[in-house]
Motif scaffolding. Structure first.
Motif, PDB file in Angstrom:
ATOM      1  N   ALA A 121     -63.839 -33.731 -12.508  1.00  0.00           N
ATOM      2  CA  ALA A 121     -64.517 -32.437 -12.333  1.00  0.00           C
ATOM      3  C   ALA A 121     -63.658 -31.341 -12.935  1.00  0.00           C
ATOM      4  O   ALA A 121     -62.426 -31.451 -12.995  1.00  0.00           O
ATOM      5  CB  ALA A 121     -64.782 -32.152 -10.858  1.00  0.00           C
ATOM      6  N   GLN A 122     -64.324 -30.288 -13.393  1.00  0.00           N
ATOM      7  CA  GLN A 122     -63.628 -29.119 -13.919  1.00  0.00           C
ATOM      8  C   GLN A 122     -64.465 -27.889 -13.617  1.00  0.00           C
ATOM      9  O   GLN A 122     -65.691 -27.901 -13.777  1.00  0.00           O
ATOM     10  CB  GLN A 122     -63.377 -29.248 -15.419  1.00  0.00           C
ATOM     11  N   SER A 123     -63.809 -26.845 -13.165  1.00  0.00           N
ATOM     12  CA  SER A 123     -64.524 -25.636 -12.766  1.00  0.00           C
ATOM     13  C   SER A 123     -65.013 -24.859 -13.976  1.00  0.00           C
ATOM     14  O   SER A 123     -64.605 -25.106 -15.115  1.00  0.00           O
ATOM     15  CB  SER A 123     -63.609 -24.738 -11.917  1.00  0.00           C
ATOM     16  N   GLU A 124     -65.884 -23.920 -13.705  1.00  0.00           N
ATOM     17  CA  GLU A 124     -66.293 -22.975 -14.733  1.00  0.00           C
ATOM     18  C   GLU A 124     -65.126 -22.038 -15.042  1.00  0.00           C
ATOM     19  O   GLU A 124     -64.168 -21.921 -14.275  1.00  0.00           O
ATOM     20  CB  GLU A 124     -67.494 -22.158 -14.245  1.00  0.00           C
ATOM     21  N   ASP A 125     -65.221 -21.378 -16.154  1.00  0.00           N
ATOM     22  CA  ASP A 125     -64.192 -20.408 -16.531  1.00  0.00           C
ATOM     23  C   ASP A 125     -64.202 -19.263 -15.522  1.00  0.00           C
ATOM     24  O   ASP A 125     -65.209 -18.568 -15.357  1.00  0.00           O
ATOM     25  CB  ASP A 125     -64.461 -19.891 -17.943  1.00  0.00           C
ATOM     26  N   GLN A 126     -63.076 -19.071 -14.838  1.00  0.00           N
ATOM     27  CA  GLN A 126     -62.970 -18.019 -13.825  1.00  0.00           C
ATOM     28  C   GLN A 126     -62.654 -16.648 -14.428  1.00  0.00           C
ATOM     29  O   GLN A 126     -62.469 -15.678 -13.693  1.00  0.00           O
ATOM     30  CB  GLN A 126     -61.896 -18.391 -12.799  1.00  0.00           C
ATOM     31  N   GLU A 127     -62.543 -16.600 -15.742  1.00  0.00           N
ATOM     32  CA  GLU A 127     -62.276 -15.349 -16.470  1.00  0.00           C
ATOM     33  C   GLU A 127     -60.984 -14.684 -15.994  1.00  0.00           C
ATOM     34  O   GLU A 127     -60.886 -13.462 -15.915  1.00  0.00           O
ATOM     35  CB  GLU A 127     -63.463 -14.384 -16.338  1.00  0.00           C
ATOM     36  N   ASP A 128     -60.026 -15.507 -15.654  1.00  0.00           N
ATOM     37  CA  ASP A 128     -58.729 -15.027 -15.198  1.00  0.00           C
ATOM     38  C   ASP A 128     -57.757 -16.205 -15.249  1.00  0.00           C
ATOM     39  O   ASP A 128     -58.173 -17.359 -15.074  1.00  0.00           O
ATOM     40  CB  ASP A 128     -58.822 -14.484 -13.770  1.00  0.00           C
ATOM     41  N   GLU A 129     -56.496 -15.946 -15.481  1.00  0.00           N
ATOM     42  CA  GLU A 129     -55.507 -17.015 -15.475  1.00  0.00           C
ATOM     43  C   GLU A 129     -55.290 -17.511 -14.044  1.00  0.00           C
ATOM     44  O   GLU A 129     -55.061 -16.706 -13.137  1.00  0.00           O
ATOM     45  CB  GLU A 129     -54.181 -16.522 -16.067  1.00  0.00           C
ATOM     46  N   LEU A 130     -55.353 -18.804 -13.854  1.00  0.00           N
ATOM     47  CA  LEU A 130     -55.094 -19.404 -12.546  1.00  0.00           C
ATOM     48  C   LEU A 130     -53.621 -19.822 -12.503  1.00  0.00           C
ATOM     49  O   LEU A 130     -53.176 -20.628 -13.320  1.00  0.00           O
ATOM     50  CB  LEU A 130     -56.006 -20.608 -12.319  1.00  0.00           C
ATOM     51  N   LEU A 131     -52.874 -19.269 -11.551  1.00  0.00           N
ATOM     52  CA  LEU A 131     -51.419 -19.396 -11.580  1.00  0.00           C
ATOM     53  C   LEU A 131     -50.839 -20.263 -10.472  1.00  0.00           C
ATOM     54  O   LEU A 131     -49.744 -20.812 -10.629  1.00  0.00           O
ATOM     55  CB  LEU A 131     -50.780 -17.998 -11.504  1.00  0.00           C
ATOM     56  N   SER A 132     -51.517 -20.384  -9.340  1.00  0.00           N
ATOM     57  CA  SER A 132     -50.946 -21.108  -8.210  1.00  0.00           C
ATOM     58  C   SER A 132     -52.070 -21.676  -7.366  1.00  0.00           C
ATOM     59  O   SER A 132     -53.209 -21.189  -7.414  1.00  0.00           O
ATOM     60  CB  SER A 132     -50.048 -20.185  -7.365  1.00  0.00           C
ATOM     61  N   ILE A 133     -51.750 -22.681  -6.560  1.00  0.00           N
ATOM     62  CA  ILE A 133     -52.781 -23.346  -5.767  1.00  0.00           C
ATOM     63  C   ILE A 133     -52.168 -23.938  -4.507  1.00  0.00           C
ATOM     64  O   ILE A 133     -51.016 -24.393  -4.512  1.00  0.00           O
ATOM     65  CB  ILE A 133     -53.481 -24.442  -6.611  1.00  0.00           C
ATOM     66  N   VAL A 134     -52.949 -23.910  -3.416  1.00  0.00           N
ATOM     67  CA  VAL A 134     -52.513 -24.479  -2.144  1.00  0.00           C
ATOM     68  C   VAL A 134     -53.750 -24.864  -1.346  1.00  0.00           C
ATOM     69  O   VAL A 134     -54.829 -24.276  -1.529  1.00  0.00           O
ATOM     70  CB  VAL A 134     -51.633 -23.466  -1.364  1.00  0.00           C
ATOM     71  N   ALA A 135     -53.636 -25.850  -0.467  1.00  0.00           N
ATOM     72  CA  ALA A 135     -54.750 -26.305   0.363  1.00  0.00           C
ATOM     73  C   ALA A 135     -54.609 -25.761   1.779  1.00  0.00           C
ATOM     74  O   ALA A 135     -53.494 -25.633   2.310  1.00  0.00           O
ATOM     75  CB  ALA A 135     -54.808 -27.834   0.396  1.00  0.00           C
ATOM     76  N   ILE A 136     -55.741 -25.407   2.407  1.00  0.00           N
ATOM     77  CA  ILE A 136     -55.774 -24.972   3.799  1.00  0.00           C
ATOM     78  C   ILE A 136     -56.876 -25.747   4.524  1.00  0.00           C
ATOM     79  O   ILE A 136     -57.628 -26.494   3.907  1.00  0.00           O
ATOM     80  CB  ILE A 136     -56.014 -23.447   3.922  1.00  0.00           C
ATOM     81  N   ARG A 137     -56.948 -25.516   5.834  1.00  0.00           N
ATOM     82  CA  ARG A 137     -57.979 -26.168   6.655  1.00  0.00           C
ATOM     83  C   ARG A 137     -57.969 -27.686   6.467  1.00  0.00           C
ATOM     84  O   ARG A 137     -58.996 -28.309   6.180  1.00  0.00           O
ATOM     85  CB  ARG A 137     -59.363 -25.606   6.341  1.00  0.00           C
TER      86      ARG A 137
END
Length: 394
Positions: free
Chosen positions: A174-190
């Protein structure tokens, strides 16, 4: 704990999973290790320079006996943490400088470079298991979902992708649509049901795994500059399932609660230096959070000093707030306040929590709160509204 001077700009940091040791990767190519104790005292453990080029990223093995370091040299160095020496070198692991490395499983590593190329490695073998080229800009961060054996990647091309490491095809599931912004960091919650992504424009984008990876379901603005690093709280804190630490280019390390959105306070201040990396010791379950910016010091902050007022009442408040969480798509949440606000006690009432969403609503509530019995003036079952003129004819 006093700041730990390292002598050069820190690109990345990693903690030993079981011991009180922190490793730093530096601009000058050095890898420095420091031991520390509960009183905040620290001492240098070892220093080595596997390459003259900058060391951009680090990660440890499951038992902490090995430390992997890589960066601008495009090679992966395996360091024996007991002796402080390089035990193995994989030269030309990538064609471009490596920007991220992460241990996924005991016998699997993931690396991502400046050109968006992702490679999976078996530490026992010299050649990569598989490579992926669906991103066209730098790989900024990795997130490992152990339940699905999936690697989530964020990139400067504005997309998020999901890689099933058990698959044979060199393409994401899977790959997301273009968020029109640089994605720099990621973390999981819940418990991994939601994923939070930090962006260049200072927005926290929330993805819901049950809704797919095509687009985010919530956007939380509020950070004045880019969000370069994200981290979750240790599970021992009642609010850990919905509270994250954010490192921003404005030099502030914040504690932010989501659902509802509220700034809990500023954990550390790096002044005018951007925060590039944050991590919590002992596999994310310790008491010390390390943060590194463009200065030459590693800042270690005791989480117990920051969240010392967090009590069991918060767990009750959190569960009530969870039941009110909107689960719809594309809801833009009110941003938390900016600046260096002091820590708010986590046992605040639900009314204060709702007030943090909208300052105007808070003003109206303060006026109506004078009538303390307003909640009791309910109409009885057989009560009716009669016209006073009706009684004049009797």
């Amino acid at each position: 704990m006093p700041d730990i001077p390292v002598g050069s700009q820190i690109f990345d940091l990693a903690f030993h999973p079981t011991h009180s040791t922190v490793y730093t990767g530096l601009l000058n190519g050095n890898v420095k290790a420091f031991r520390y104790d509960e009183q905040g005292q620290h001492e240098e453990s070892f220093v080595l320079r596997p390459s003259k080029r900058s060391c951009r990223c680090l990660d440890t093995s499951e038992d902490g006996t090995r430390l992997w370091a890589t960066g601008k040299a495009k090679a992966i160095f395996t360091i024996d943490t007991t002796t402080g020496t390089v035990s193995e070198t994989r030269k030309s692991a990538h064609d471009s400088p490596v920007n991220r490395i992460k241990r996924l499983m005991p016998q699997m590593l993931g690396t991502g470079d400046d050109d968006g190329v992702i490679k999976l490695w078996d530490p026992r073998k010299s050649d990569p298991i598989r490579g992926y080229t669906h991103h066209y800009d730098f790989i900024s961060d990795f997130l490992w979902l152990d339940d699905k054996k999936q690697l989530i990647t964020t990139s400067g091309d504005g997309t998020l992708s999901v890689i099933d490491v058990r698959g044979k095809k060199p393409e994401p599931v899977a790959q997301s649509e273009d968020q029109e912004d640089e994605l720099l960091s990621i973390v999981a919650i819940r418990s991994g049901s939601k994923v939070v992504v930090g962006t260049q424009m200072g927005i926290l984008s929330v993805f819901n795994r049950s809704h797919g990876w095509g687009d985010c379901v919530d956007r939380v603005p509020g950070h004045p500059q880019s969000i370069d690093a994200l981290c979750t709280l240790p599970s021992s804190y009642p609010s850990s399932h919905s509270t994250i630490l954010t490192g921003s280019s404005d030099g502030l390390l914040r504690a932010v609660q989501l659902f509802p959105t509220k700034l809990l306070g500023v954990v550390a201040d790096h002044g005018s230096f951007p925060i590039e990396r944050i991590a919590i010791d002992l596999g994310g379950e310790g008491r010390w959070v390390g943060s590194a910016g463009h200065d030459d010091t590693l800042k270690m902050t005791d989480l117990r000093d920051v969240f010392e007022d967090e009590e069991g009442e918060e767990a009750v408040d959190e569960s009530e707030n969870d039941s009110q969480e909107p689960d719809g798509a594309d809801v833009e949440t009110q941003a938390p306040p900016e600046g260096t606000a002091t820590i708010i006690e986590a046992s605040d009432s639900d009314e204060d929590t709702r007030d943090s969403h909208s300052p105007k609503e808070k003003k109206r509530k303060s006026k109506s709160s004078k009538n303390v019995l307003a909640g009791r003036s309910k109409k009885a079952r057989n009560q009716i509204d009669a016209d006073p003129s009706f009684f004049k004819g009797l």
